[in-house]
Each structure stands twice: as C-alpha cells, then as structure tokens.
Design a protein around this motif. Structure first.
Motif, PDB file in Angstrom:
ATOM      1  N   LEU A  66       0.857  -1.195   0.000  1.00 52.29           N
ATOM      2  CA  LEU A  66       0.000   0.000   0.000  1.00 52.29           C
ATOM      3  C   LEU A  66       0.885   1.234   0.000  1.00 52.29           C
ATOM      4  N   SER A  67       0.393   2.307  -0.593  1.00 50.86           N
ATOM      5  CA  SER A  67       1.153   3.564  -0.654  1.00 50.86           C
ATOM      6  C   SER A  67       0.261   4.733  -0.267  1.00 50.86           C
ATOM      7  N   TRP A  68       0.845   5.676   0.465  1.00 48.73           N
ATOM      8  CA  TRP A  68       0.152   6.910   0.834  1.00 48.73           C
ATOM      9  C   TRP A  68       1.024   8.099   0.467  1.00 48.73           C
ATOM     10  N   PRO A  69       0.740   8.735  -0.685  1.00 48.90           N
ATOM     11  CA  PRO A  69       1.553   9.894  -1.088  1.00 48.90           C
ATOM     12  C   PRO A  69       1.310  11.098  -0.175  1.00 48.90           C
ATOM     13  N   GLU A  70       2.353  11.856   0.024  1.00 53.72           N
ATOM     14  CA  GLU A  70       2.257  13.085   0.821  1.00 53.72           C
ATOM     15  C   GLU A  70       1.565  14.187   0.031  1.00 53.72           C
ATOM     16  N   LEU A  71       1.824  14.221  -1.286  1.00 52.94           N
ATOM     17  CA  LEU A  71       1.227  15.233  -2.165  1.00 52.94           C
ATOM     18  C   LEU A  71       0.339  14.563  -3.201  1.00 52.94           C
ATOM     19  N   ASN A  72      -0.691  15.250  -3.627  1.00 54.78           N
ATOM     20  CA  ASN A  72      -1.513  14.741  -4.717  1.00 54.78           C
ATOM     21  C   ASN A  72      -0.941  15.283  -6.025  1.00 54.78           C
ATOM     22  N   LEU A  73      -0.184  14.433  -6.692  1.00 52.98           N
ATOM     23  CA  LEU A  73       0.451  14.814  -7.954  1.00 52.98           C
ATOM     24  C   LEU A  73      -0.247  14.182  -9.152  1.00 52.98           C
ATOM     25  N   SER A  74      -1.332  13.468  -8.908  1.00 53.95           N
ATOM     26  CA  SER A  74      -2.037  12.757  -9.976  1.00 53.95           C
ATOM     27  C   SER A  74      -2.408  13.694 -11.122  1.00 53.95           C
ATOM     28  N   ALA A  75      -2.379  13.132 -12.318  1.00 56.97           N
ATOM     29  CA  ALA A  75      -2.749  13.896 -13.513  1.00 56.97           C
ATOM     30  C   ALA A  75      -4.206  14.341 -13.423  1.00 56.97           C
ATOM     31  N   LYS A  76      -4.502  15.447 -14.047  1.00 52.05           N
ATOM     32  CA  LYS A  76      -5.872  15.969 -14.060  1.00 52.05           C
ATOM     33  C   LYS A  76      -6.777  15.158 -14.984  1.00 52.05           C
ATOM     34  N   LYS A  77      -6.183  14.569 -16.051  1.00 54.69           N
ATOM     35  CA  LYS A  77      -6.953  13.778 -17.013  1.00 54.69           C
ATOM     36  C   LYS A  77      -6.272  12.436 -17.217  1.00 54.69           C
ATOM     37  N   SER A  78      -7.069  11.408 -17.430  1.00 53.71           N
ATOM     38  CA  SER A  78      -6.543  10.080 -17.715  1.00 53.71           C
ATOM     39  C   SER A  78      -5.645  10.123 -18.947  1.00 53.71           C
ATOM     40  N   GLY A 133       2.454  10.140  -7.917  1.00 57.72           N
ATOM     41  CA  GLY A 133       1.219  10.535  -8.585  1.00 57.72           C
ATOM     42  C   GLY A 133       0.725   9.611  -9.682  1.00 57.72           C
ATOM     43  N   PHE A 134       1.436   8.533  -9.950  1.00 57.94           N
ATOM     44  CA  PHE A 134       0.993   7.598 -10.980  1.00 57.94           C
ATOM     45  C   PHE A 134      -0.133   6.729 -10.421  1.00 57.94           C
ATOM     46  N   VAL A 135      -1.104   6.435 -11.276  1.00 59.15           N
ATOM     47  CA  VAL A 135      -2.257   5.615 -10.897  1.00 59.15           C
ATOM     48  C   VAL A 135      -2.486   4.567 -11.989  1.00 59.15           C
ATOM     49  N   HIS A 136      -3.346   3.593 -11.682  1.00 60.51           N
ATOM     50  CA  HIS A 136      -3.622   2.562 -12.686  1.00 60.51           C
ATOM     51  C   HIS A 136      -5.076   2.111 -12.676  1.00 60.51           C
ATOM     52  N   LYS A 137      -5.970   3.006 -12.266  1.00 61.91           N
ATOM     53  CA  LYS A 137      -7.397   2.654 -12.239  1.00 61.91           C
ATOM     54  C   LYS A 137      -7.968   2.513 -13.643  1.00 61.91           C
ATOM     55  N   LEU A 138      -7.550   3.361 -14.557  1.00 62.19           N
ATOM     56  CA  LEU A 138      -8.027   3.314 -15.934  1.00 62.19           C
ATOM     57  C   LEU A 138      -6.928   2.768 -16.843  1.00 62.19           C
TER      58      LEU A 138
END
Length: 165
Positions: A66-78, A133-138
């Motif tokens: 599990l990971s908990w980022p300190e900052l939300n760096l996720s992209a605004k769009k997929s 900030g990398f994700v893999h939901k989509l």
C-alpha cells in the motif's frame, strides 16, 4: 529512507539495500535526485496490511503493498503524466509512506513463479510511482505506469512482470 520492521521475516540489510536501489532507480529514471527525497516504509504481516487496507481503502482483503503519497500529484486527465514535484532548493522532501507484507509477497512470488527479490523490487518501484502521482485505475493510466515500471526493471535486469510466460 526510514524503515520500520514490524515483522522480522525480512533480512534488514537485504531489504534496506533492495528498497534503496528500487526507490533510487525509480526517482533517477524520472529525472529526480534521490538524495533529496524521504520515504517511510513499514514492513508488516498479512494481518496488519489487511487492517491498513480496510482502514484507508475500505477493502477487507490483504494485499501485497500500500502507498500513501504526501502530495496529490495525480494527472488531471486520464492518460496524462502526473504533475512534477515542486522542489525547493536545499530542502529534502517527504514523498509518503509504503506498507509491504512479507507473507503476501512471498506467497505471490511463489504462485507467479517469480524470484522473491525481483518481485519485492518491482512492488517498491510500483509503490514509489504511486507516491509520485501515478495511478492505474483506468487502462490509459495503467499502460503509462506499467511501461515505466518495465523500463526501470529492465535496467535492473528484471524481466517484465506483466508479460505472460
């Protein structure tokens, strides 16, 4: 790198060296200086990771990491890359926390016929990317994240974990 060993299954030196290499490789691959970042890692067992997964993700199952980022760096769009880290010159920056379950990963590596240390390395790369900030939901996002993981793993002579054997 701060490591808290809640379980004693891990060889501390081997794990610390592996974690340093995986995290440094990930940061360097993305153009960051690993020396200015801090990450905290909790090594735990299946019960603890299941508890954390429920507490933070409302998921009642155990998992590998599990990971908990300190900052939300996720992209605004997929399909877009995450935001760059806002670095202040001369400061160190805390990226976030990672929890990793020895039991789960050991079993998973055996079932998937992977070398244990290679699997741990991959999951630490994967977790570090989440902190960045990398994700893999989509699917678009998963493709971006997996491509970067495979590039980092190849540099460490670890085969593509997503390729079907």
């Amino acid at each position: 790198l701060e490591v808290v060993y809640e379980t004693f299954d891990w060889d501390k030196k081997v794990f610390r060296d592996l974690a340093n290499e995986a995290i440094s490789s990930t940061l360097s691959h993305l153009g960051y200086n690993p020396a200015i970042f801090e990450i905290a890692i909790l090594t735990c067992d299946d019960n603890k990771i299941a508890e954390l997964n429920y507490q933070f993700c409302n998921n009642k199952t155990k998992t590998n990491v599990l990971s908990w980022p300190e900052l939300n760096l996720s992209a605004k769009k997929s399909g877009e890359l995450p935001a760059s880290i806002p670095i202040t010159r001369g400061d160190t920056m805390f990226l976030g926390n990672i929890a990793i379950s020895y039991q789960y990963i050991k079993n998973e590596a055996e079932v998937q016929n992977k070398k244990f240390q290679d699997h741990v390395f991959h999951l630490l790369v994967h977790s570090t990317l989440h902190l960045l900030g990398f994700v893999h939901k989509l699917e678009l996002d998963a493709n971006i994240m997996e491509k970067i993981e495979v590039e980092i793993l190849a540099k460490a002579s670890i085969s593509d974990p997503y390729r079907i054997h």
